[in-house]
Scaffold this active site. Structure first.
Site, PDB file in Angstrom:
ATOM      1  N   ASP A  23     -28.531  20.114 -24.122  1.00 31.30           N
ATOM      2  CA  ASP A  23     -29.677  19.357 -23.933  1.00 31.30           C
ATOM      3  C   ASP A  23     -29.142  17.907 -24.436  1.00 31.30           C
ATOM      4  O   ASP A  23     -28.348  17.863 -25.312  1.00 31.30           O
ATOM      5  CB  ASP A  23     -30.918  19.668 -24.554  1.00 31.30           C
ATOM      6  CG  ASP A  23     -32.056  18.476 -24.429  1.00 31.30           C
ATOM      7  OD1 ASP A  23     -32.163  18.027 -23.215  1.00 31.30           O
ATOM      8  OD2 ASP A  23     -32.407  18.087 -25.503  1.00 31.30           O
ATOM      9  N   ASP A  25     -31.154  14.563 -24.849  1.00 34.01           N
ATOM     10  CA  ASP A  25     -31.952  13.686 -25.892  1.00 34.01           C
ATOM     11  C   ASP A  25     -32.753  14.989 -27.018  1.00 34.01           C
ATOM     12  O   ASP A  25     -33.095  15.813 -26.679  1.00 34.01           O
ATOM     13  CB  ASP A  25     -33.143  13.125 -25.286  1.00 34.01           C
ATOM     14  CG  ASP A  25     -32.629  12.135 -24.135  1.00 34.01           C
ATOM     15  OD1 ASP A  25     -31.618  11.546 -24.585  1.00 34.01           O
ATOM     16  OD2 ASP A  25     -33.271  11.981 -23.008  1.00 34.01           O
ATOM     17  N   TYR A  34     -37.345   7.471 -23.254  1.00 35.85           N
ATOM     18  CA  TYR A  34     -36.943   6.841 -21.922  1.00 35.85           C
ATOM     19  C   TYR A  34     -36.079   5.569 -22.562  1.00 35.85           C
ATOM     20  O   TYR A  34     -36.333   4.471 -21.863  1.00 35.85           O
ATOM     21  CB  TYR A  34     -38.474   6.399 -21.441  1.00 35.85           C
ATOM     22  CG  TYR A  34     -39.524   7.133 -21.131  1.00 35.85           C
ATOM     23  CD1 TYR A  34     -39.293   8.243 -20.169  1.00 35.85           C
ATOM     24  CD2 TYR A  34     -40.504   7.349 -21.913  1.00 35.85           C
ATOM     25  CE1 TYR A  34     -39.942   9.213 -20.049  1.00 35.85           C
ATOM     26  CE2 TYR A  34     -41.404   8.463 -21.621  1.00 35.85           C
ATOM     27  CZ  TYR A  34     -41.316   9.262 -20.816  1.00 35.85           C
ATOM     28  OH  TYR A  34     -42.049  10.464 -20.494  1.00 35.85           O
ATOM     29  N   SER A  68     -37.404  12.380 -16.561  1.00 34.11           N
ATOM     30  CA  SER A  68     -38.488  12.112 -15.794  1.00 34.11           C
ATOM     31  C   SER A  68     -38.735  10.542 -15.805  1.00 34.11           C
ATOM     32  O   SER A  68     -39.805  10.231 -14.932  1.00 34.11           O
ATOM     33  CB  SER A  68     -39.638  12.954 -16.183  1.00 34.11           C
ATOM     34  OG  SER A  68     -40.120  12.466 -17.393  1.00 34.11           O
ATOM     35  N   LYS A 112     -36.237  21.594 -16.316  1.00 34.65           N
ATOM     36  CA  LYS A 112     -36.521  22.438 -17.399  1.00 34.65           C
ATOM     37  C   LYS A 112     -37.939  22.383 -17.636  1.00 34.65           C
ATOM     38  O   LYS A 112     -38.659  21.515 -17.941  1.00 34.65           O
ATOM     39  CB  LYS A 112     -35.685  22.208 -18.582  1.00 34.65           C
ATOM     40  CG  LYS A 112     -34.066  22.286 -18.331  1.00 34.65           C
ATOM     41  CD  LYS A 112     -33.330  21.646 -19.753  1.00 34.65           C
ATOM     42  CE  LYS A 112     -33.291  20.218 -19.956  1.00 34.65           C
ATOM     43  NZ  LYS A 112     -32.643  19.589 -20.982  1.00 34.65           N
ATOM     44  N   ASP A 137     -33.527  21.289 -27.969  1.00 33.95           N
ATOM     45  CA  ASP A 137     -34.502  21.206 -29.220  1.00 33.95           C
ATOM     46  C   ASP A 137     -35.979  21.731 -28.822  1.00 33.95           C
ATOM     47  O   ASP A 137     -36.632  21.607 -29.605  1.00 33.95           O
ATOM     48  CB  ASP A 137     -34.296  19.849 -29.630  1.00 33.95           C
ATOM     49  CG  ASP A 137     -34.821  18.649 -28.552  1.00 33.95           C
ATOM     50  OD1 ASP A 137     -34.495  18.735 -27.345  1.00 33.95           O
ATOM     51  OD2 ASP A 137     -35.535  17.983 -28.863  1.00 33.95           O
TER      52      ASP A 137
HETATM   53 MG   LIG Z   1     -34.403  17.350 -25.837  1.00 33.06          MG
END
Ligand SMILES: [Mg+2]
Ligand SMILES: [Zn+2]
Length: 195
Positions: A23, A25, A34, A68, A112, A137
């Site tokens: 992943d 972030d 964002y 997103s 996800k 995470d």
């Molecule tokens: Mg993450």
């Protein structure tokens, strides 16, 4: 593949890890919600070393990331490219980047915890999903991995919910940092028939 490996429950049995999918972030880089600014990209401690070690041992590395902010108009595709480019500068090269630009309302197959990004990354790397470990995470990272038939290691941050940690303890693995996550994922005891 040895006979007993194919009998592992869940269909994820194999003694080989050929790729680790991260992943972005909150896992490879500190989460800046964002984020549109490449200057704000900051790797978590140990990320560079863990990735280099995987590359040295011939294990492919990739990124699987929900973004997103694209669907919601908070990030332009150009901004996303710039931020991902900075991640690449600091932590690359990655064998594949798989990004979901959709919002949950789009009900896509890639956001996800849907398996799409993991399946696409495995295909891009030429490995089986069962040969991949996803490191993330939050629960959606674990969910995507399990839905794709991959293994998962959760590395919780202060924003990871307690129930997501509990779920990962039961259905996947939990580690305190990236070094420990990759060590756990590659441990022979975790690659054979589960206890
Ligand atoms: Mg993450
Ligand atoms: Zn999507």
């Amino acid at each position: 593949m040895r006979a007993q490996d194919s009998e592992r429950a869940g269909g994820s049995g194999t003694t080989t890890v050929r790729a680790v999918l991260f992943d972005r972030d909150g896992t490879l880089v500190h989460d800046v919600p964002y984020n549109t600014d490449p200057a704000l990209v900051a790797p978590v401690d140990g990320a560079r070393e863990v990735l280099d070690e995987l590359r040295r041992t011939g294990i492919r590395v990739g990124v699987v990331s929900n973004q997103s902010g694209i669907a919601r108009g908070l990030i332009t595709p150009a901004q996303l490219d710039a931020v991902n480019g900075r991640v690449d500068e600091l932590l690359g090269p990655f064998g594949t980047w798989q990004v979901c630009p959709h919002a949950s309302a789009d009900a896509c197959a890639c956001r996800k915890p849907a398996p799409g990004l993991v399946l696409a990354a495995a295909a891009a790397l030429g490995v089986e999903p069962s040969e991949c470990v996803v490191v993330g995470d939050i629960g959606a990272d674990v969910g995507a991995a399990l839905a794709a038939g991959a293994r998962a290691v959760l590395v919780p941050t202060p924003v990871t919910r307690a129930e997501e940690v509990a779920h990962a303890r039961e259905h996947a693995m939990v580690a305190p940092d990236l070094h420990a996550a990759v060590a756990l994922a590659l441990e022979p005891a975790n690659l054979g028939v589960p206890a």
